[in-house]
Design a protein around this motif. Structure first.
Motif, mmCIF file in Angstrom:
data_model
loop_
_atom_site.group_PDB
_atom_site.id
_atom_site.type_symbol
_atom_site.label_atom_id
_atom_site.label_comp_id
_atom_site.label_asym_id
_atom_site.label_seq_id
_atom_site.Cartn_x
_atom_site.Cartn_y
_atom_site.Cartn_z
ATOM 1 N N PRO A 16 0.758 -1.247 0.028
ATOM 2 C CA PRO A 16 0.122 0.075 0.202
ATOM 3 C C PRO A 16 0.908 1.253 -0.073
ATOM 4 C CG PRO A 16 -0.471 -1.452 1.998
ATOM 5 C CD PRO A 16 0.499 -1.937 1.086
ATOM 6 N N SER A 17 1.998 1.285 0.620
ATOM 7 C CA SER A 17 2.983 2.538 0.497
ATOM 8 C C SER A 17 3.286 2.928 -1.120
ATOM 9 C CB SER A 17 4.114 2.236 1.237
ATOM 10 O OG SER A 17 5.237 1.238 0.451
ATOM 11 N N ASN A 18 2.991 2.009 -2.085
ATOM 12 C CA ASN A 18 3.233 2.553 -3.291
ATOM 13 C C ASN A 18 1.944 2.944 -4.107
ATOM 14 O OD1 ASN A 18 5.917 1.914 -3.413
ATOM 15 N ND2 ASN A 18 5.366 -0.093 -3.255
ATOM 16 N N LEU A 19 0.685 3.100 -3.395
ATOM 17 C CA LEU A 19 -0.410 3.490 -3.987
ATOM 18 C C LEU A 19 -0.682 4.829 -3.938
ATOM 19 C CD1 LEU A 19 -2.722 0.295 -2.544
ATOM 20 C CD2 LEU A 19 -1.329 0.615 -5.063
ATOM 21 N N GLY A 20 -1.229 5.410 -4.849
ATOM 22 C CA GLY A 20 -1.806 6.841 -4.916
ATOM 23 C C GLY A 20 -3.294 6.681 -4.382
ATOM 24 N N PRO A 21 -3.894 7.969 -3.991
ATOM 25 C CA PRO A 21 -5.272 7.859 -3.342
ATOM 26 C C PRO A 21 -6.315 7.310 -3.717
ATOM 27 C CG PRO A 21 -4.586 9.980 -4.458
ATOM 28 C CD PRO A 21 -3.599 9.008 -4.872
ATOM 29 N N VAL A 22 -6.542 6.976 -5.204
ATOM 30 C CA VAL A 22 -7.535 6.114 -5.567
ATOM 31 C C VAL A 22 -7.355 4.871 -5.122
ATOM 32 C CG1 VAL A 22 -8.777 5.546 -7.753
ATOM 33 C CG2 VAL A 22 -8.491 7.742 -7.292
ATOM 34 N N ALA A 23 -6.142 4.145 -5.427
ATOM 35 C CA ALA A 23 -5.989 2.828 -5.293
ATOM 36 C C ALA A 23 -5.690 2.554 -3.845
ATOM 37 C CB ALA A 23 -4.536 2.591 -5.949
ATOM 38 N N MET A 24 -5.580 3.631 -3.145
ATOM 39 C CA MET A 24 -5.581 3.408 -1.528
ATOM 40 C C MET A 24 -6.931 3.107 -0.973
ATOM 41 S SD MET A 24 -3.341 2.822 0.577
ATOM 42 C CE MET A 24 -3.002 2.762 2.352
#
Length: 149
Positions: A16-24
């Motif tokens: 999850p540390s590599n995700l942007g807001p939508v993917a998060m």
């Protein structure tokens, strides 16, 4: 993440540390224990977000671009190069003609490109920069109350 690729449990925690807001938001919305492995996590992620990937624009999209009367050469060229960069393939040979076709017939740059054709994108960009500077100078002079004939 490549350093820890053998430790799948850690990979799931770091993912999850590599995700942007939508993917998060998607990740945080996953039900507890709905994913049992890192492989399943990456597959589920891929299935969910494959529709969000951009397909290259078709070459014909350049032909639909034109410089509107109220817009500046800078605005048109910025839009043009942004779209040109989204096209899949090597179409540098048509960049000059499609850019020129998008200019109004009475535009000085179009007249120049017609009278003295350019042979490379670099040359085209140099001409565009020259005409953008002229346009910016004219806009500044109008702002100061000078009339340009």
């Amino acid at each position: 993440m490549a350093v820890h690729s053998k430790n799948k449990a850690l990979m799931c925690k770091v993912f999850p540390s590599n995700l942007g807001p939508v993917a998060m938001r998607w990740f945080n919305g996953l039900k507890a224990d709905s994913i049992s492995s890192f492989k399943e996590l990456t597959q589920t992620f891929g299935f969910r977000f494959i529709t969000c990937s951009r397909a290259p624009r078709p070459l014909a999209s350049l032909l639909s671009l034109s410089m509107r009367e109220e817009k500046t050469l800078k605005t048109y060229s910025d839009r043009y190069w942004e779209m040109f960069n989204e096209i899949g393939g090597d179409f540098k040979d048509v960049a000059i003609s499609t850019f020129k076709l998008g200019l109004p017939a009475e535009h000085d740059l179009r007249k120049s490109l017609t009278g003295k054709p350019v042979t490379s994108i670099r040359q085209l960009m140099d001409w565009i920069d020259k005409y953008k500077r002229v346009e910016e100078d004219q806009l500044q002079d109008k702002g100061k109350g000078k009339v340009i004939l």
